[in-house]
Scaffold this motif. Structure first.
Motif, PDB file in Angstrom:
ATOM      1  N   HIS A  76      33.720 -33.212 -44.880  1.00 53.13           N
ATOM      2  CA  HIS A  76      34.388 -34.557 -44.684  1.00 53.13           C
ATOM      3  C   HIS A  76      34.573 -35.070 -46.283  1.00 53.13           C
ATOM      4  O   HIS A  76      33.492 -35.592 -46.682  1.00 53.13           O
ATOM      5  CB  HIS A  76      33.837 -35.518 -43.680  1.00 53.13           C
ATOM      6  N   ILE A  77      35.848 -34.860 -46.824  1.00 52.96           N
ATOM      7  CA  ILE A  77      35.807 -35.150 -48.190  1.00 52.96           C
ATOM      8  C   ILE A  77      35.600 -36.807 -48.360  1.00 52.96           C
ATOM      9  O   ILE A  77      34.919 -37.262 -49.379  1.00 52.96           O
ATOM     10  CB  ILE A  77      37.353 -35.134 -48.620  1.00 52.96           C
ATOM     11  N   GLU A  78      35.835 -37.607 -47.340  1.00 54.38           N
ATOM     12  CA  GLU A  78      35.332 -38.979 -47.305  1.00 54.38           C
ATOM     13  C   GLU A  78      34.098 -39.362 -47.755  1.00 54.38           C
ATOM     14  O   GLU A  78      33.593 -40.271 -48.269  1.00 54.38           O
ATOM     15  CB  GLU A  78      35.895 -39.748 -46.083  1.00 54.38           C
ATOM     16  N   SER A  79      33.109 -38.345 -47.058  1.00 52.51           N
ATOM     17  CA  SER A  79      31.618 -38.591 -47.416  1.00 52.51           C
ATOM     18  C   SER A  79      31.136 -38.433 -48.871  1.00 52.51           C
ATOM     19  O   SER A  79      30.147 -38.595 -49.104  1.00 52.51           O
ATOM     20  CB  SER A  79      31.164 -37.568 -46.408  1.00 52.51           C
ATOM     21  N   SER A  80      32.269 -37.841 -49.577  1.00 55.04           N
ATOM     22  CA  SER A  80      31.935 -37.811 -51.224  1.00 55.04           C
ATOM     23  C   SER A  80      32.067 -39.101 -51.663  1.00 55.04           C
ATOM     24  O   SER A  80      31.870 -39.357 -52.914  1.00 55.04           O
ATOM     25  CB  SER A  80      32.737 -36.782 -51.804  1.00 55.04           C
ATOM     26  N   LEU A  81      32.617 -40.088 -50.993  1.00 50.09           N
ATOM     27  CA  LEU A  81      32.647 -41.530 -51.198  1.00 50.09           C
ATOM     28  C   LEU A  81      33.701 -41.687 -52.332  1.00 50.09           C
ATOM     29  O   LEU A  81      33.997 -42.812 -53.097  1.00 50.09           O
ATOM     30  CB  LEU A  81      31.468 -42.194 -51.723  1.00 50.09           C
ATOM     31  N   VAL A 491      22.102 -59.974 -53.522  1.00 41.77           N
ATOM     32  CA  VAL A 491      22.597 -58.792 -53.536  1.00 41.77           C
ATOM     33  C   VAL A 491      21.802 -58.073 -54.758  1.00 41.77           C
ATOM     34  O   VAL A 491      22.053 -58.402 -55.937  1.00 41.77           O
ATOM     35  CB  VAL A 491      24.069 -58.701 -53.706  1.00 41.77           C
ATOM     36  N   LEU A 492      21.074 -57.240 -54.583  1.00 41.50           N
ATOM     37  CA  LEU A 492      20.493 -56.437 -55.616  1.00 41.50           C
ATOM     38  C   LEU A 492      21.189 -55.278 -56.105  1.00 41.50           C
ATOM     39  O   LEU A 492      21.433 -55.065 -57.403  1.00 41.50           O
ATOM     40  CB  LEU A 492      19.019 -55.727 -55.189  1.00 41.50           C
ATOM     41  N   ALA A 493      22.051 -54.595 -55.235  1.00 42.52           N
ATOM     42  CA  ALA A 493      23.139 -53.555 -55.703  1.00 42.52           C
ATOM     43  C   ALA A 493      24.085 -53.436 -54.474  1.00 42.52           C
ATOM     44  O   ALA A 493      24.095 -53.595 -53.465  1.00 42.52           O
ATOM     45  CB  ALA A 493      22.390 -52.171 -55.999  1.00 42.52           C
ATOM     46  N   GLU A 494      25.181 -52.834 -55.089  1.00 41.71           N
ATOM     47  CA  GLU A 494      26.516 -52.611 -54.098  1.00 41.71           C
ATOM     48  C   GLU A 494      27.419 -51.524 -54.732  1.00 41.71           C
ATOM     49  O   GLU A 494      27.469 -51.364 -55.900  1.00 41.71           O
ATOM     50  CB  GLU A 494      27.005 -53.941 -53.555  1.00 41.71           C
ATOM     51  N   LEU A 495      27.933 -50.954 -53.600  1.00 40.29           N
ATOM     52  CA  LEU A 495      29.344 -49.962 -54.067  1.00 40.29           C
ATOM     53  C   LEU A 495      30.227 -50.343 -53.103  1.00 40.29           C
ATOM     54  O   LEU A 495      29.967 -50.186 -51.747  1.00 40.29           O
ATOM     55  CB  LEU A 495      28.721 -48.595 -53.674  1.00 40.29           C
ATOM     56  N   ALA A 496      31.377 -50.767 -53.717  1.00 42.44           N
ATOM     57  CA  ALA A 496      32.625 -51.055 -52.978  1.00 42.44           C
ATOM     58  C   ALA A 496      33.473 -49.909 -52.523  1.00 42.44           C
ATOM     59  O   ALA A 496      33.654 -49.023 -53.366  1.00 42.44           O
ATOM     60  CB  ALA A 496      33.373 -52.188 -53.482  1.00 42.44           C
ATOM     61  N   LEU A 497      33.875 -49.627 -51.378  1.00 44.72           N
ATOM     62  CA  LEU A 497      34.644 -48.682 -50.720  1.00 44.72           C
ATOM     63  C   LEU A 497      35.939 -49.224 -50.112  1.00 44.72           C
ATOM     64  O   LEU A 497      35.917 -49.105 -48.976  1.00 44.72           O
ATOM     65  CB  LEU A 497      33.811 -47.808 -49.813  1.00 44.72           C
ATOM     66  N   GLY A 501      37.156 -48.420 -46.167  1.00 46.46           N
ATOM     67  CA  GLY A 501      35.705 -48.769 -46.041  1.00 46.46           C
ATOM     68  C   GLY A 501      34.830 -47.615 -46.287  1.00 46.46           C
ATOM     69  O   GLY A 501      33.788 -47.491 -45.933  1.00 46.46           O
ATOM     70  N   LEU A 502      35.583 -46.418 -46.896  1.00 46.64           N
ATOM     71  CA  LEU A 502      34.901 -45.198 -46.983  1.00 46.64           C
ATOM     72  C   LEU A 502      34.980 -44.512 -48.492  1.00 46.64           C
ATOM     73  O   LEU A 502      33.962 -43.672 -48.784  1.00 46.64           O
ATOM     74  CB  LEU A 502      35.627 -44.164 -45.928  1.00 46.64           C
TER      75      LEU A 502
END
Length: 564
Positions: A76-81, A491-497, A501-502
């Motif tokens: 699932h390419i989406e899971s590569s983020l 918030v210590l860390a985050e990654l926007a997708l 949302g993927l």
């Protein structure tokens, strides 16, 4: 002359080939020999091998070994983020020239438009992305997804050049008990490839599943399970993802005899693991180091995948085959120094020349705002179903723990590693919120949240502090989905997708750096899991035994029912 006549003339040596790789050794997947000789390319095809050729462009590969391009047979390419275009740029230089993907992650968010996005992307990438049509959107009736795809819907996107067949049929109870909609989908693809997904299925039930025409399967986690599936005619795909790591368990079964029917896949692998270990190249190195023969391993990584999925135009360095070629220093090291995908040398310039599609599925997180009370978990009995994590696997244990009820709430208990897990519906359908317990995170403070939540991709949040869980869950709407780590109200860390949302809109190098920060931040909460976010994502997938959770409640997967 026509393209065909030109290729024949170049193969015969009557005219110079377009590109010739000179001085290397070709790994013959029929005999296991390393044979000196040139490789002549004509456009996107191989014209000639082993003999001496002249070319318009000649490249000296003296001392190198040439192998066919690698085929990831299920992912699932989406899971590569990252988007398909960044995945292409991340993985193709490592030798992966074909990726057989199931876009059911994005399809669960936006339906057919997600599949069409991947089909359009496949026309523009250097690697050949083959887009299977998602069979189970949603995966079951026990979750709320953003879309539902029936057989009639799938008919609308059939016939694209990237198509092979129907992607992993996860609803194995629907197959073996002959659910009417499952039967419609199977009949629709009766003469095409149907990919499987049947963890721990055996005996008569496995026979029934295979009798439906399902040909390949990637969920085997033991040699015994894989051997039964092989004996019953299934092609077994050895999987090594970021969470599901089955390579060490299955490698004893991969031999020169079985390699014709075994393939390699990653399923779900993120840029952190790709950067630190690799992709299929990592699997190849590891399998050889574990004692598998190079012939068996490279067959599984190339020719066997081509044969299993009916891709007769690739899998060998041979005349008329697609010019997918990886230039290596050694078979054991599997470090690509040069890659050709369809006759195109994989370079920064080639990536820059692609026609990039605009992103889709923006602003897809439509979740209710939560408060601390949203995370309370009541009940009238202390005996409690608890999800038990098995690190490195997506199967879980169904544990029973005694948890006291205080003021109408069963509270998280960090001392006993009993962490609250909550799933919040985020597609704007019903606002469902369901809570339970999970054991295995090791969390002693704070909370983490994610919209990568298989396969429905609602918000999954785990924590031991309700106030921090509120911040983490609500942050998902603010950044259009992604990952977040919260402690002491910060918030210590985050990654926007923001793509469904993927997927991130950033380069994979940036995503890798942010994942490093997220992993470090999670460890400050006491989290002991190597991949906490992907492990969390699979706790909500109700087709993998034994106990999972969706927005509708805790799910006993073996009984295929929500626990009341």
């Amino acid at each position: 002359m026509s393209d065909l006549e030109i290729r024949i003339a170049q193969a015969r040596g009557d005219i110079p080939a377009d590109i010739v790789l000179k001085g290397g050794r070709i790994f013959d997947l029929m005999t296991g020999e390393l044979i000196h000789g040139d490789v002549a390319m004509c456009g996107d095809r191989i014209a000639g091998v082993f003999d001496s050729y002249t070319g318009v462009r000649e490249i000296d590969v003296t001392g190198k070994i040439l192998v066919p391009g690698f085929i990831d047979t299920h992912l699932h390419i989406e899971s590569s983020l990252v988007t398909p275009f960044e995945f292409d740029r991340c993985v193709t230089p490592r030798g992966v020239t074909t990726a057989i993907c199931d876009p059911h992650e994005i399809a669960n968010v936006i339906g057919l438009d997600g599949i069409r996005y991947f089909q359009a992307a496949s026309e523009r990438t250097l690697m050949d992305i083959r887009v299977q049509l998602s069979s189970c959107v949603p995966s079951t009736h026990m979750e709320t997804a953003g879309a539902t795809l029936l057989a009639g819907d799938l008919q609308q996107v059939m016939g694209h050049p990237s198509a092979i067949g129907l992607a992993e049929f996860m609803n194995y109870p629907g197959v073996i008990h002959r659910d009417s909609e499952a039967m419609k989908k199977l009949r629709l693809f009766e003469d095409a490839h149907i990919d499987g997904h049947c963890p721990q299925l055996s005996g008569h039930d496995l026979n029934a599943y295979i009798a439906a025409g399902i040909r390949t399967e990637h969920e085997a986690t033991t040699v015994e399970e894989a051997r039964e599936k092989l004996r019953k005619g299934m092609r077994v795909l050895i999987r090594e993802g970021s969470v599901s790591k089955d390579l060490h368990a299955l490698h004893p079964l991969l031999t020169d005899l079985t390699s014709a029917y075994m393939c390699l896949c990653t399923d779900d692998r993120n840029p952190l693991d790709i950067a630190e270990s690799g992709h299929l190249d990592h699997m190849i190195r590891t399998l050889i180091a574990l004692g598998c023969s190079p012939l068996a391993v490279y067959r599984a990584a190339t020719l066997s995948g081509a044969e299993a999925f009916g891709l007769k135009d690739r899998g060998m360095i041979a005349p008329s085959k697609r010019a997918d070629i990886v230039v290596l220093d050694s078979l054991e090291g599997c470090n690509a120094s040069m890659v050709f995908a369809g006759g195109v040398e994989v370079t920064d310039a080639a990536f820059a020349a692609r026609d990039i599609l605009p992103p889709v599925a923006r602003n897809s997180v439509q979740a209710p705002r939560v408060v601390a009370e949203s995370f309370r978990s009541g009940g009238n009995r202390e005996q409690t179903d608890v999800i038990g994590i098995l690190e490195g696997k997506i199967i879980t244990e169904h544990l029973i723990e005694t948890i006291p009820i205080v003021d109408g709430d069963k509270r998280p208990d960090p001392v006993r590693d009993l962490t609250r897990i909550t799933v919040i519906e985020r597609h704007g359908k019903n606002g469902n919120i369901a809570s339970g317990f999970v054991k295995g995170f090791g969390m002693t403070a704070g909370a983490i949240a994610s919209t990568v939540c298989h396969d429905h991709h609602n918000i999954a949040c785990v924590g031991v502090d309700y106030a921090d869980m509120v911040i983490a869950a609500n942050r998902m709407s603010e950044i259009e989905g992604g990952f977040v780590v919260v402690s002491d109200g910060k918030v210590l860390a985050e990654l926007a997708l923001p793509v469904a949302g993927l997927m991130s809109l950033e380069p994979f190098e940036t995503v890798h750096a942010q994942l490093v920060d997220l992993r470090a931040a999670a460890r400050t909460l006491g989290v002991t899991l190597e991949e906490p976010f992907l492990q969390l994502a699979f706790l909500a997938l109700p087709v993998i035994p034994a106990l999972k959770i969706t927005d509708r409640g805790m799910v006993d997967v073996r009984k295929f029912e929500i626990i009341s």
